[in-house]
Design a protein around this motif. Structure first.
Motif, PDB file in Angstrom:
ATOM      1  N   ARG A 170    -102.062  80.691   8.217  1.00 30.28           N
ATOM      2  CA  ARG A 170    -101.735  82.055   7.786  1.00 30.28           C
ATOM      3  C   ARG A 170    -102.706  83.009   8.466  1.00 30.28           C
ATOM      4  NH1 ARG A 170    -100.324  83.678   1.548  1.00 30.28           N
ATOM      5  NH2 ARG A 170     -99.308  85.681   1.998  1.00 30.28           N
ATOM      6  N   ARG A 171    -102.168  83.836   9.361  1.00 25.77           N
ATOM      7  CA  ARG A 171    -103.015  84.720  10.152  1.00 25.77           C
ATOM      8  C   ARG A 171    -103.091  86.132   9.573  1.00 25.77           C
ATOM      9  NH1 ARG A 171    -103.856  82.271  15.401  1.00 25.77           N
ATOM     10  NH2 ARG A 171    -104.561  84.314  16.117  1.00 25.77           N
ATOM     11  N   ALA A 172    -102.188  86.470   8.694  1.00 24.39           N
ATOM     12  CA  ALA A 172    -102.194  87.754   7.979  1.00 24.39           C
ATOM     13  C   ALA A 172    -101.297  87.564   6.758  1.00 24.39           C
ATOM     14  CB  ALA A 172    -101.678  88.884   8.877  1.00 24.39           C
ATOM     15  N   ARG A 173    -101.134  88.607   5.948  1.00 25.93           N
ATOM     16  CA  ARG A 173    -100.385  88.422   4.700  1.00 25.93           C
ATOM     17  C   ARG A 173     -98.990  87.876   4.945  1.00 25.93           C
ATOM     18  NH1 ARG A 173     -97.254  90.347   0.516  1.00 25.93           N
ATOM     19  NH2 ARG A 173     -96.228  91.947   1.770  1.00 25.93           N
ATOM     20  N   ARG A 174     -98.306  88.400   5.985  1.00 26.33           N
ATOM     21  CA  ARG A 174     -96.928  87.966   6.251  1.00 26.33           C
ATOM     22  C   ARG A 174     -96.784  87.258   7.596  1.00 26.33           C
ATOM     23  NH1 ARG A 174     -93.744  92.967   6.644  1.00 26.33           N
ATOM     24  NH2 ARG A 174     -91.982  91.537   6.917  1.00 26.33           N
ATOM     25  N   ILE A 182     -94.307  82.961  12.953  1.00 28.94           N
ATOM     26  CA  ILE A 182     -93.382  83.128  11.830  1.00 28.94           C
ATOM     27  C   ILE A 182     -93.788  84.358  11.023  1.00 28.94           C
ATOM     28  CG2 ILE A 182     -92.296  82.015   9.847  1.00 28.94           C
ATOM     29  CD1 ILE A 182     -93.542  79.361  10.957  1.00 28.94           C
ATOM     30  N   LYS A 183     -92.822  85.207  10.755  1.00 30.05           N
ATOM     31  CA  LYS A 183     -93.074  86.384   9.917  1.00 30.05           C
ATOM     32  C   LYS A 183     -92.327  86.250   8.606  1.00 30.05           C
ATOM     33  CE  LYS A 183     -93.426  91.415  10.115  1.00 30.05           C
ATOM     34  NZ  LYS A 183     -93.216  92.625  10.943  1.00 30.05           N
ATOM     35  N   ALA A 184     -93.052  86.378   7.512  1.00 32.45           N
ATOM     36  CA  ALA A 184     -92.453  86.239   6.190  1.00 32.45           C
ATOM     37  C   ALA A 184     -91.698  87.504   5.799  1.00 32.45           C
ATOM     38  CB  ALA A 184     -93.542  85.948   5.161  1.00 32.45           C
ATOM     39  N   PRO A 185     -90.683  87.386   4.943  1.00 33.24           N
ATOM     40  CA  PRO A 185     -89.991  88.568   4.436  1.00 33.24           C
ATOM     41  C   PRO A 185     -90.951  89.482   3.675  1.00 33.24           C
ATOM     42  CG  PRO A 185     -88.766  86.569   3.928  1.00 33.24           C
ATOM     43  CD  PRO A 185     -90.108  86.131   4.427  1.00 33.24           C
ATOM     44  N   LEU A 186     -90.634  90.738   3.633  1.00 33.11           N
ATOM     45  CA  LEU A 186     -91.507  91.731   3.019  1.00 33.11           C
ATOM     46  C   LEU A 186     -91.844  91.394   1.574  1.00 33.11           C
ATOM     47  CD1 LEU A 186     -92.956  94.456   3.329  1.00 33.11           C
ATOM     48  CD2 LEU A 186     -90.850  95.576   2.578  1.00 33.11           C
TER      49      LEU A 186
END
Length: 324
Positions: free
Chosen positions: A228-232, A268-272
């Motif tokens: 995990r590199r940032a919140r999302r 990978i980018k997580a949904p808001l």
């Protein structure tokens, strides 16, 4: 800044190259380009960055170790997930490194410095590093900063591996050797199992590809590390034994990534409104017996097992930082 460099090169009619920034294969390919075209301009980018509008706006004279940026005259690549696209393709998914194809594309197969760089790329890209000098180069590139890598390309193009005795590569390699100690310390704490799924809730500033390789040396056949590199924002690193039954592309491609059977990854980018979804998705996809967490589990789930970090890294976890 890179866009302005390319624009200036275009106005001056100098050739421009786009090469992978992440490993020796990409850097060696860039150095081969500079050996052929000393007046040329190199831009380094990661696979996910080739989609940037300004990269797609230019026609690149040479592309290596990357997906198609849109318009390219010559491209050298060996990733089976990167479809051919250039006017002239040197593409072979069976090649051990893109630099092998880059040397052919640039007519440098018999050049002694080029052959040295190609061999370094092959050893590192196949995770079969036998030469201590190549190991040193690998560590230097893994932990080099962007400007350092561009400077390293210039001197590698002229001197080959002898460049490791000069700056900035000396400093880059020394930094890498210190980081490698942390990678080895973490690997020592992970149980030896055939398949491993590791979650790191905070990027530690280490090479996770190096960690997958080290765990494979210790007996693992299939390693997936989700960072995990940032919140999302997450990054997947997958490593598999080249002769085994596991295929990293089957994990990375569905997540928007790519690579090889034995090494692949994805941004990978997580949904808001669902920042934890990538972790759940990987757990559902891989169905691990246990999720090993580098640090505290923090309600990851009943199958979670904590891996105690070295003290220097544990401090980073507690502070919530660690990315360079």
């Amino acid at each position: 800044m890179d866009a302005l460099r390319v624009l200036a090169a275009k106005l001056q009619k100098r050739p421009v190259a786009l090469c992978d920034s992440n490993d020796v294969d990409g850097i060696a390919s860039a150095a081969l380009f500079k050996r052929k075209y000393p007046e040329g301009v190199v831009v380094l980018a990661g696979p996910s960055e080739v989609k940037k509008w300004w990269i797609k706006a230019f026609t690149w004279d040479f592309v290596a170790d990357l997906p198609c940026p849109g318009k390219a005259k010559v491209r050298a690549d060996h990733h089976k997930t990167n479809a051919p696209c250039a006017e002239v393709e040197f593409y072979d998914p069976e090649a051990p490194a893109a630099a092998v194809l880059a040397a052919k594309a640039l007519g440098l197969e018999e050049d002694p410095v080029a052959r040295e760089l190609v061999e370094a790329a092959v050893q590192t890209d196949t995770a079969d590093v036998r030469d201590p000098t190549v190991k040193k180069l690998d560590l230097a590139i893994r932990y080099g900063f962007a400007e350092e890598k561009l400077a390293a390309i210039e001197i590698l193009a002229k001197k080959g591996l002898a460049a490791l005795d000069e700056e900035p590569l000396k400093t880059m390699a020394a930094r890498g050797e210190e980081k490698e100690k942390l990678v080895l310390a973490i690997a020592e704490r992970v149980p030896p199992r055939e398949t491993l799924f590791i979650y790191n809730p905070v990027h530690l500033g280490i090479s996770y590809r190096a960690l997958t390789i080290e765990l494979q040396k210790r007996g693992a056949k299939f390693v997936n590390i989700l960072v995990r590199r940032a919140r999302r924002r997450y990054r997947l690193y997958c490593g598999a034994h080249k002769d085994g039954v596991y295929d990293c592309t089957k994990v990375a491609v569905p997540l928007g990534g790519g690579g090889h059977k034995y090494a692949a990854g994805a941004q990978i980018k997580a949904p808001l409104l669902d920042a934890e979804r990538p972790l759940r998705t990987l757990v559902e996809m891989l169905k691990p017996d246990v999720v090993y967490v580098l640090g505290p589990c923090n309600n990851i789930g009943p199958r979670c097992e904590e891996i105690k970090l070295p003290e220097s890294l544990d401090a980073l976890m507690r502070s919530g930082s660690g990315e360079r």
